[in-house]
Design an enzyme around this catalytic site. Structure first.
Site, PDB file in Angstrom:
ATOM      1  CE  LYS A 120       6.024  19.648  -3.347  1.00 30.98           C
ATOM      2  NZ  LYS A 120       5.057  18.719  -2.595  1.00 30.98           N
TER       3      LYS A 120
ATOM      4  CE1 TYR B 297       3.564  18.342   1.821  1.00 35.66           C
ATOM      5  CE2 TYR B 297       1.409  17.725   0.390  1.00 35.66           C
ATOM      6  CZ  TYR B 297       2.888  18.664   0.570  1.00 35.66           C
ATOM      7  OH  TYR B 297       2.099  19.605   0.827  1.00 35.66           O
TER       8      TYR B 297
ATOM      9  CG  ASP C 136       3.294  11.205  -3.351  1.00 35.41           C
ATOM     10  OD1 ASP C 136       3.806  10.921  -4.608  1.00 35.41           O
ATOM     11  OD2 ASP C 136       2.271  11.711  -2.603  1.00 35.41           O
TER      12      ASP C 136
END
Ligand SMILES: *Cc1c(COP(=O)(O)O)cnc(C)c1O
Length: 379
Positions: free
Chosen positions: A203, A106, A178
């Site tokens: 999310k 990310y 992650d």
């Protein structure tokens, strides 16, 4: 396996772990404890187990129990954002240490590593973590941590968590995954050997685009997990009682949400693959995806994120974006509604995303409605 050995399924865990009825009222749904301080007994002890809001809160405790159970970890520690959760793990690094980070992680996390973590004398090296040999080659005497995402963002790379865990173990590295894109429903990094799982709860865990949060789950109740726990209280990026309550409420439906979204994404990916205005589809569920075999082994389903390339560049991709009627133009992901964004614009000048790439977070709408929306937007 006998009945005694069988563990509850994740759907049951999502609904029941950390969700005992309230003491006193016996309310099925927990109340929200907003109080920042708790009464002491005459001997100075805290009969309820809580003293001060930053140090601990009943809603936060419940959420942490649910998350530790979902990931199959020993401890979970909640934060006010995914970035704060990641920072708690990075805080295990000391000046002179090196962290190897997935090159397609990310973009915000790569910025945090480059701009904040390096500030205290830690070296950050980006690696292609889809390639185990490249990871082994990158490990040096100062390497202390391996940071991986799978699937990645926005290119949907697949990284072999079990293989990387073996490598990390052999070299004494802290191995953190992650798990934001897969969620504990589709992938269990701790069972594959990771030391820590990190989530942006903003999310899929939250799932309704209405809260910002983060979680670290530790495989073991050890010194490092204890450090993360102390960091939560000492660095102070704690989530509010309301956000903890909201997140725990959302977790009950996580399994149905992510499976429905995954099934929609699989249908949509097949449709897009056959579309002549789409030159590339990145989705691990497609047999043509280079990580498909690995995804089939390490995930129970392929997730609900996909990227596509259309036209020559930014203008063509933006034109498609402008024509969506159901799919919403927005960043972020994991909510019940489908979202599309031009990833290169979101990531800015340092992006590696192709200029004609749109990243899609597939939601829970009727899949034929979604396919119709893509049909009219692309044609
Ligand atoms: C969004 C995201 C983060 C950062 O989380 P925040 O809640 O925005 O701080 C970290 N990792 C991944 C994969 C993400 O999608």
């Amino acid at each position: 396996m006998s009945d005694e050995q069988r563990k509850p399924g994740i759907d049951t865990v999502a609904i029941h772990a950390g969700r005992e009825p309230e003491a006193g009222s016996r309310s099925i749904a927990p109340g929200i404890t907003l109080g920042t301080n708790f009464e002491q007994a005459t001997d100075g002890s805290y009969p309820g187990g809580f003293s001060y809001g930053r140090s601990g809160n009943p809603n936060r405790n419940r959420l942490e129990v649910t998350m530790a159970s979902l990931e199959g970890g020993a401890t979970a520690v909640a934060f006010s954002s995914g970035t704060a959760a990641a920072m708690a793990v990075y805080s295990l690094l000391k000046p002179g240490d090196e962290v190897l980070a997935c090159r397609d992680a990310y973009h915000g996390i790569l910025h945090t590593l480059d701009e904040i973590v390096t500030h205290w004398g830690v070296t950050v090296t980006q690696v292609d973590t889809t390639d185990a040999d490249a990871v082994i080659e990158a490990i040096g005497p100062k390497t202390k941590m391996l940071w991986v995402e799978s699937p990645t963002n926005p290119m949907l790379w697949l990284c072999d968590i079990a293989a990387l865990s073996g490598i990390a173990n052999e070299h004494g590295l802290i191995f953190a995954v992650d798990n934001t894109f897969a969620t504990p429903v589709l992938q269990s990094p701790l069972r594959l050997g990771a030391d820590f799982v990190v989530h942006s709860a903003t999310k899929y865990l939250g799932g309704h685009s209405d809260l910002t949060g983060g979680i670290v789950v530790g495989a073991r109740d050890d010194e490092q997990s204890e450090w993360v726990r102390n960091y939560q209280v000492g660095a102070g990026a704690v989530p509010s009682p309301f956000d903890c309550w909201l997140l725990q409420r959302s977790l009950a439906t996580l399994p149905v949400r992510i499976r429905t979204q995954s099934a929609n994404a699989a249908r949509l990916a097949e449709y897009l693959l056959a579309h002549d205005r789409v030159s590339k589809v990145y989705y691990p569920g497609l047999a043509s995806h280079p990580g498909h075999q690995l995804a089939a082994q390490q995930m129970s389903e392929f997730g609900a994120m996909l990227s596509l390339c259309t036209g020559e560049g930014r203008r063509d991709a933006m034109a498609v974006l402008a024509r969506f009627k159901i799919v919403t133009r927005a960043t972020s992901l994991g909510g019940v509604e489908s979202l599309a964004e031009h990833r290169a614009s979101t990531e800015g000048p340092r992006t590696r995303a192709p200029e004609n790439l749109l990243r899609i977070s597939v939601g829970m709408e009727n899949v034929d409605d979604l396919i119709d929306d893509f049909k009219q937007a692309l044609n």
